[in-house]
Motif scaffolding. Sequence first.
Motif, mmCIF file in Angstrom:
data_model
loop_
_atom_site.group_PDB
_atom_site.id
_atom_site.type_symbol
_atom_site.label_atom_id
_atom_site.label_comp_id
_atom_site.label_asym_id
_atom_site.label_seq_id
_atom_site.Cartn_x
_atom_site.Cartn_y
_atom_site.Cartn_z
ATOM 1 N N MET A 179 5.510 8.352 37.374
ATOM 2 C CA MET A 179 6.936 8.084 37.093
ATOM 3 C C MET A 179 7.598 9.438 36.804
ATOM 4 N N CYS B 180 10.585 10.461 36.036
ATOM 5 C CA CYS B 180 11.477 10.639 34.874
ATOM 6 C C CYS B 180 10.650 10.887 33.613
ATOM 7 N N CYS C 299 9.871 0.740 41.397
ATOM 8 C CA CYS C 299 10.047 1.459 40.136
ATOM 9 C C CYS C 299 9.594 0.556 38.988
ATOM 10 N N CYS D 4 14.950 10.212 40.317
ATOM 11 C CA CYS D 4 14.403 9.209 41.243
ATOM 12 C C CYS D 4 14.180 9.782 42.641
ATOM 13 N N CYS E 105 10.571 10.912 43.039
ATOM 14 C CA CYS E 105 9.584 10.034 42.399
ATOM 15 C C CYS E 105 8.683 9.358 43.422
HETATM 16 S S1 SF4 Z 1 12.131 5.556 40.388
HETATM 17 FE FE1 SF4 Z 1 11.835 4.641 38.379
HETATM 18 S S2 SF4 Z 1 10.035 5.680 37.549
HETATM 19 FE FE2 SF4 Z 1 10.777 6.902 39.251
HETATM 20 S S3 SF4 Z 1 12.150 8.413 38.333
HETATM 21 FE FE3 SF4 Z 1 13.421 6.681 38.964
HETATM 22 S S4 SF4 Z 1 13.539 5.405 37.145
HETATM 23 FE FE4 SF4 Z 1 11.828 6.813 36.830
#
Ligand code: SF4
Length: 507
Positions: A348, A350, A454, A438, A441
Amino acid sequence: MKTLRIIFEDNLSLSISSLEDVDKKEDFIFMSEATPTMLQVKHHKKKIAFLISAMRHFAEGLKKKGYNIIYDKISEHNMAIPYRDRVSKIIQDHNIGKIIVTEPSAYSLQQEIMGYGGVFNIPIEIKEDGRFLSTIKDFKAWTKNKKQLRMEFFYREMRTKHAILLDGGKPVTGTWNYDKENRKFPTNNVDIPKPYSAQNDTITLEAIKDTQHFFKNNFGDIIPFYFAVTREQALDCLALFITDRLKHFGDYQDAMIQGEPWMYHSHLSFYLNCGLLLPMECIKAAESAYHAHRAPLNAVEGFIRQILGWREYIRGIYWLKMPHYKESNFLNATRNLPGFYWDGITKMNCLHQCVDETRKNAYAHHIQRLMVLGNFALIAGIDPKYVNEWFLIVYADAFEWVELPNVTGMILFADGGFLGSKPYASGGNYINKMSNYCKNCHYSIRTKNGPKACPFNYLYWDFLSRNREKLEKNNRIGMMYKTYDRFKQEQKNMIQNDSQTFLNALK
Ligand code: SF4
Ligand SMILES: Cc1cc2nc3c(=O)[nH]c(=O)nc-3n(C[C@H](O)[C@H](O)[C@H](O)COP(=O)(O)OP(=O)(O)OC[C@H]3O[C@@H](n4cnc5c(N)ncnc54)[C@H](O)[C@@H]3O)c2cc1C
């Protein structure tokens, strides 16, 4: 009569009440780097080096002014002997007849100091901490006969009481709160100013060395070290914030950009919390910038609200609710803290970015703490005990009076809605709107279920479903159950299965 005046690690202000009317000939000032609050928590290395260096500088300043200082450096000996025994020895060695302290900021330390009266058989005077803008007593009085406590109303009273941003008793331009204007995401080519970075003198280098020696297994990177450690440096940091960052503080208060940990925030909490800066001087500096047309009202009001409103409100709640507040667990959350909160190893992005910046800087800004690190802890159902422990360790501004209500009340809703009116739970969309995490990610923000989805997306609904009994009647989040109830059973099953698979795999 000889008086012992105790200065704790967060008492580093010349105007602190425990130093009022010192008799330079008779009185002794005791400062220790091995207080219970320094040793009972395995603080981030940067925080320890910062506090040790700031204390040593402060003690030097007092010595130059002619005070009698008894200074306990960190050492194996001082770490092994209980604080009380060290105080006891000073009382005997110097024939002390009285102890004066400013009210300790942590409940446990306050209890310990209050107990000294009986143990040493001398009077203990606990003076109010005049650095706060609302006393503990005043805050308690404000809460009387109120069904619900709301920060906004407390803040308005504080604005009025201290005559801040007022015009004829009313808020300037007629509006109390500009929060709605403070949710922009920076467009291309933002040029975020460099944060303050102090030159490390020999005292700081020595403090870093001692921290590396005595706290080598603690969390976090100590190098590079750039915190201000004297009042003069902290004032420079405040001045730099006012000239460089304040104008955009409001606009980008909620924004998160990968690789930009400092954004337009002030980075003043470290200095406010240990006493190098005073809240009112920060508020006045921002107010003056507004009157001199150097910063817009949405920025200035937003910044002032954090200090005059939130900071004071949070402290009031702490003293109102301790000691039981620490045990709160309204949602009965029981999960262990996942290992990635320490090593940052998670797909993840973030969370990876926020933990990594926390490890490097002993800092993450409010929205990273609230909407990424805190939001995950809430919706994953992590036990408040572990979440509080983590937040108290990892940030250089963390002291229990401010950390605990933010974690237990603000992010975990563990107090059942005493501090805030609803849990700050959210799916991935909020993070995607306010950050660029995101884009880099492994998971897909647009996907709601399955291995690529996610995790915030399904965990959010699973959290609501798990806590239905306790949250359905909440008038700020209860309506989400209407949306949930419109989901087909198949989708509800997917939410539950994905959540269980994900949560079971956490280490
Ligand atoms: S997709 Fe979900 S887990 Fe990945 S950075 Fe965005 S909010 Fe965070
Ligand atoms: C889960 C969580 C844990 C937190 N733990 C702490 C903590 O241990 N110590 C701490 O000082 N703050 C804590 N905060 C509040 C806030 O995140 C930090 O004060 C802020 O990020 C510090 O950075 P800054 O100085 O750049 O703040 P800015 O964004 O520039 O804000 C200006 C000042 O306002 C005050 N302030 C803003 N929000 C709050 C708040 N919610 N509570 C109290 N003061 C506030 C701080 O003194 C801060 O320096 C926490 C918030 C959350 C959500």
